[in-house]
Motif scaffolding. Structure first.
Motif, PDB file in Angstrom:
ATOM      1  N   GLY A 192      51.234  28.229   0.197  1.00 30.77           N
ATOM      2  CA  GLY A 192      50.654  26.904   0.131  1.00 30.77           C
ATOM      3  C   GLY A 192      51.639  25.833  -0.303  1.00 30.77           C
ATOM      4  N   VAL A 193      51.126  24.586  -0.386  1.00 25.56           N
ATOM      5  CA  VAL A 193      51.910  23.419  -0.794  1.00 25.56           C
ATOM      6  C   VAL A 193      51.546  23.072  -2.229  1.00 25.56           C
ATOM      7  CG1 VAL A 193      52.398  20.991  -0.347  1.00 25.56           C
ATOM      8  CG2 VAL A 193      51.965  22.550   1.572  1.00 25.56           C
ATOM      9  N   THR A 194      52.566  22.912  -3.077  1.00 22.99           N
ATOM     10  CA  THR A 194      52.290  22.578  -4.476  1.00 22.99           C
ATOM     11  C   THR A 194      52.673  21.145  -4.825  1.00 22.99           C
ATOM     12  OG1 THR A 194      54.442  23.495  -5.117  1.00 22.99           O
ATOM     13  CG2 THR A 194      52.539  24.969  -5.227  1.00 22.99           C
ATOM     14  N   SER A 195      53.537  20.536  -4.022  1.00 17.22           N
ATOM     15  CA  SER A 195      53.939  19.153  -4.340  1.00 17.22           C
ATOM     16  C   SER A 195      54.568  18.513  -3.103  1.00 17.22           C
ATOM     17  CB  SER A 195      54.940  19.148  -5.493  1.00 17.22           C
ATOM     18  OG  SER A 195      55.262  17.822  -5.857  1.00 17.22           O
ATOM     19  N   ILE A 196      54.352  17.193  -2.972  1.00 13.34           N
ATOM     20  CA  ILE A 196      54.922  16.427  -1.852  1.00 13.34           C
ATOM     21  C   ILE A 196      55.523  15.136  -2.391  1.00 13.34           C
ATOM     22  CG2 ILE A 196      54.465  15.236   0.331  1.00 13.34           C
ATOM     23  CD1 ILE A 196      52.047  17.004   0.726  1.00 13.34           C
ATOM     24  N   VAL A 197      56.730  14.837  -1.978  1.00 11.94           N
ATOM     25  CA  VAL A 197      57.350  13.549  -2.268  1.00 11.94           C
ATOM     26  C   VAL A 197      57.666  12.885  -0.927  1.00 11.94           C
ATOM     27  CG1 VAL A 197      59.305  12.347  -3.287  1.00 11.94           C
ATOM     28  CG2 VAL A 197      58.350  14.374  -4.429  1.00 11.94           C
ATOM     29  N   ASN A 198      56.962  11.792  -0.636  1.00  9.35           N
ATOM     30  CA  ASN A 198      57.210  11.069   0.615  1.00  9.35           C
ATOM     31  C   ASN A 198      58.427  10.176   0.484  1.00  9.35           C
ATOM     32  OD1 ASN A 198      54.951  11.902   2.318  1.00  9.35           O
ATOM     33  ND2 ASN A 198      53.656  10.842   0.831  1.00  9.35           N
ATOM     34  N   MET A 199      59.191  10.086   1.544  1.00  5.44           N
ATOM     35  CA  MET A 199      60.356   9.211   1.556  1.00  5.44           C
ATOM     36  C   MET A 199      59.922   7.748   1.537  1.00  5.44           C
ATOM     37  SD  MET A 199      63.040  11.115   1.638  1.00  5.44           S
ATOM     38  CE  MET A 199      63.535  12.801   2.039  1.00  5.44           C
ATOM     39  N   GLU A 200      60.777   6.900   0.959  1.00  2.00           N
ATOM     40  CA  GLU A 200      60.555   5.469   1.083  1.00  2.00           C
ATOM     41  C   GLU A 200      60.744   5.072   2.547  1.00  2.00           C
ATOM     42  OE1 GLU A 200      59.562   3.187  -1.072  1.00  2.00           O
ATOM     43  OE2 GLU A 200      59.295   4.742  -2.615  1.00  2.00           O
ATOM     44  N   PRO A 201      59.892   4.221   3.096  1.00  2.00           N
ATOM     45  CA  PRO A 201      60.007   3.841   4.511  1.00  2.00           C
ATOM     46  C   PRO A 201      61.398   3.342   4.887  1.00  2.00           C
ATOM     47  CG  PRO A 201      57.929   3.061   3.618  1.00  2.00           C
ATOM     48  CD  PRO A 201      58.705   3.606   2.453  1.00  2.00           C
ATOM     49  N   ASP A 202      62.014   2.522   4.024  1.00  2.00           N
ATOM     50  CA  ASP A 202      63.344   2.003   4.342  1.00  2.00           C
ATOM     51  C   ASP A 202      64.371   3.121   4.440  1.00  2.00           C
ATOM     52  OD1 ASP A 202      62.347  -0.539   4.403  1.00  2.00           O
ATOM     53  OD2 ASP A 202      63.102  -1.130   2.425  1.00  2.00           O
ATOM     54  N   PHE A 203      64.223   4.141   3.602  1.00  3.32           N
ATOM     55  CA  PHE A 203      65.169   5.247   3.640  1.00  3.32           C
ATOM     56  C   PHE A 203      64.955   6.107   4.894  1.00  3.32           C
ATOM     57  CE2 PHE A 203      66.599   9.579   2.434  1.00  3.32           C
ATOM     58  CZ  PHE A 203      67.949   9.286   2.326  1.00  3.32           C
ATOM     59  N   LEU A 204      63.676   6.266   5.311  1.00  5.01           N
ATOM     60  CA  LEU A 204      63.420   6.989   6.556  1.00  5.01           C
ATOM     61  C   LEU A 204      64.049   6.251   7.731  1.00  5.01           C
ATOM     62  CD1 LEU A 204      62.134   9.127   8.345  1.00  5.01           C
ATOM     63  CD2 LEU A 204      59.987   7.823   8.261  1.00  5.01           C
TER      64      LEU A 204
END
Length: 545
Positions: free
Chosen positions: A83-95
């Motif tokens: 399973g998934v225990t944690s998610i960190v989304n990228m900042e849009p500008d960095f993507l």
């Protein structure tokens, strides 16, 4: 000797159409000379430390399909087979910075867009893709294929996106060429109350989503197989015209009993992105992807990765190159083709200065060769693993070769030649020996490849010689070798050539690297023998072999 002048004859539309089809096939091979050895595919995805899903799965799937992969990460996940225990989304500008780092420096032939966890990330990708497609239009670069995996729900049905992010994702769907929803995602996009529980409902929903968004839909039906279905059938729905009509195709595969299906959705969509530029249609790409996925899933249990739902085996089969076999061959055989087209035997045929004695010697050796060639085509028919290919080779062994032998006989009678006293030359024996050594390998793929040049090189010469005769204002019907030129530029022979090449492309796509190279070697050596075969009309090699 002055050049003979004859009245120019008219070509029928069927001849022109068949020639155009062959020209497209050859043009793909010509482009291969300047094309990169690998197609270049971009993954826009989240990560997976265990290596079975997301960016890591995409890179492995790309390599498995013989393409080069780029990657821009949308999020970093702490997940494994349980399973998934944690998610960190990228900042849009960095993507966007990641995406620009790729597109500013390299060409993108195709892309797979996966997990976009926030509305801002969706908008970032949408803005970048809009700008990229405009730039490619301005520069005359082919639009990249866009495969969108609408990651909204897990296989369990749990929501992975907020309401706002889901709506933003719906807004980007029309920019895709195809979307690959799982069963819960398809239900959401169709605004259905419940996910599909059977294949007919899945197909109906796929139709609705295709019509609503105007894009192709590959509806993954694996979840239906997991609950006990006898087969694993997916649905391909495609817009069929500008009036909102939808064409559906069932992509069937065997159900594999395993719990190791971690990342199969990601892997399927990235495999489609890798295969579509190599195929003529989405159906072709879908069937190849389905076949490959079946093999990868079937091999998953032996990996022993993780305590939960393990990943598939990406390395169960290797692709040698992102090029089609036909394009790779046509590029590699170029030096031999150029020698054949420029050799004195051929140029003398075109301008009608080749002596009838020289042509008669070549023609009789061809009689001897074709008698043996027929047995190879019959052998290919017996080894073929598909009924349509079995029929093709059987018909080629009978009707196709018979027409050539009949032409030879009629030509001898017309011009007063009796070739019965001429035995097999060492050149003819060498060519036959090469083909039989390949046939003795027991491989259907190699056998199909070794006989291919006798189709394609003759069709290419027939087309070119017919054009040269026409440009010289010579009537093919009164040309001394016009019947030969007309036979190998005939639409029916051209269609047979295209079918033979398609068979080789299919077999090569399913082959291992080693088998692919054996196929290529067999075809290239046959091509060199073709050059020597024509040359013997003038060199008169030793006989009695």
């Amino acid at each position: 000797m002055s050049e003979p002048q004859y009245q120019q004859s008219n070509e029928t539309p069927s001849v022109t159409g068949a020639m155009a089809a062959l020209a497209q096939l050859e043009a793909a091979g010509e482009r291969a000379a300047d094309a990169p050895s690998r197609l270049r595919i971009l993954s826009i995805e989240g990560s997976d430390p265990i290596g079975g899903a997301g960016t890591m799965a995409d890179m492995k799937a790309f390599t498995a399909q013989g393409v080069f992969g780029y990657a821009a990460m949308t999020s970093v996940l702490a997940q494994n087979t349980q399973g998934v225990t944690s998610i960190v989304n990228m900042e849009p500008d960095f993507l966007v910075a990641q995406l620009n780092a790729v597109s500013d420096d390299a060409i993108i032939d195709s892309m797979k867009i996966g997990m976009l966890g926030t509305p801002e990330l969706v908008e970032a990708v949408k803005g970048w893709l809009t700008a990229l497609e405009q730039h490619y239009r301005d520069e005359g670069i082919a639009k990249p294929v866009v495969v969108l995996d609408p990651v909204m729900y897990a296989k369990s049905g749990d929501a992975l996106l907020t309401e706002q992010a889901e709506q933003a994702l719906r807004d980007i769907i029309p920019m895709a060429d195809i979307i690959t929803p799982n069963v819960p995602e398809l239900a959401a996009l169709a605004d259905a109350d419940q996910p599909a529980a059977d294949i007919d409902t899945l197909e109906s929903m796929a139709r609705e989503v295709c019509k609503r968004y105007g894009v192709a839909v590959y509806a993954k039906g694996g979840a239906l197989a997991l609950v006990g279905g006898a087969s694993s059938t997916d649905i391909l729905a495609e817009p069929s015209d500008g009036q909102g009509e939808v064409r559906t195709t069932r992509i069937e595969g065997r159900a594999v009993r395993t719990h190791n299906v971690h990342g199969t959705g990601d892997t399927l969509s990235s495999t489609l992105a890798a295969l579509r530029p190599q195929c003529d249609t989405w159906e072709q790409a879908a069937r190849r992807a389905k076949t490959w996925m079946n093999g990868a899933i079937a091999a998953a249990d032996r990996l022993h990765v993780g305590k939960g739902h393990g990943p598939v085996d990406f390395t169960w089969q290797h692709a040698p190159t992102g090029l089609r076999f036909s394009a790779d061959y046509w590029n590699r055989v170029r030096p031999i083709r150029e020698r054949i087209h420029g050799m004195r035997f051929i140029t003398s045929m075109v301008d009608a200065t080749l002596s009838l004695e020289d042509f008669a010697f070549y023609l009789h050796q061809d009689d001897i060769y074709l008698t043996d060639y027929t047995s190879l085509l019959a052998l290919a028919s017996s080894r073929a693993d598909r009924l349509d290919e079995r029929v093709f080779f059987a018909q080629a062994a009978s009707g196709g070769v018979d027409s050539e032998v009949m032409f030879h006989h009629n030509w001898y009678v017309k011009h007063g030649f009796d070739p019965s006293g001429t035995s097999r030359s060492e050149v003819t024996a060498a060519y036959i020996g090469h083909e039989h050594r390949v046939a003795d390998s027991g491989s259907y793929a190699r056998l199909a490849a070794v006989v291919m040049p006798c189709f394609w090189l003759y069709a290419a010469m027939g087309k070119e010689m017919r054009e040269q005769v026409r440009n010289k204002h010579i009537d093919v019907d009164t040309h001394p070798f016009g019947e030969w030129i007309r036979m190998y530029s005939d639409p029916e022979f051209t269609e047979s050539t295209l079918r033979e090449v398609q068979i080789c492309d299919r077999l090569a796509a399913e082959a291992s690297i080693d088998e692919y190279e054996h196929m290529m070697h067999a075809a290239l050596v046959s091509s060199e023998h073709e050059f020597r075969f024509f040359e013997q009309g003038l060199t008169r090699p030793a006989l009695g072999f």
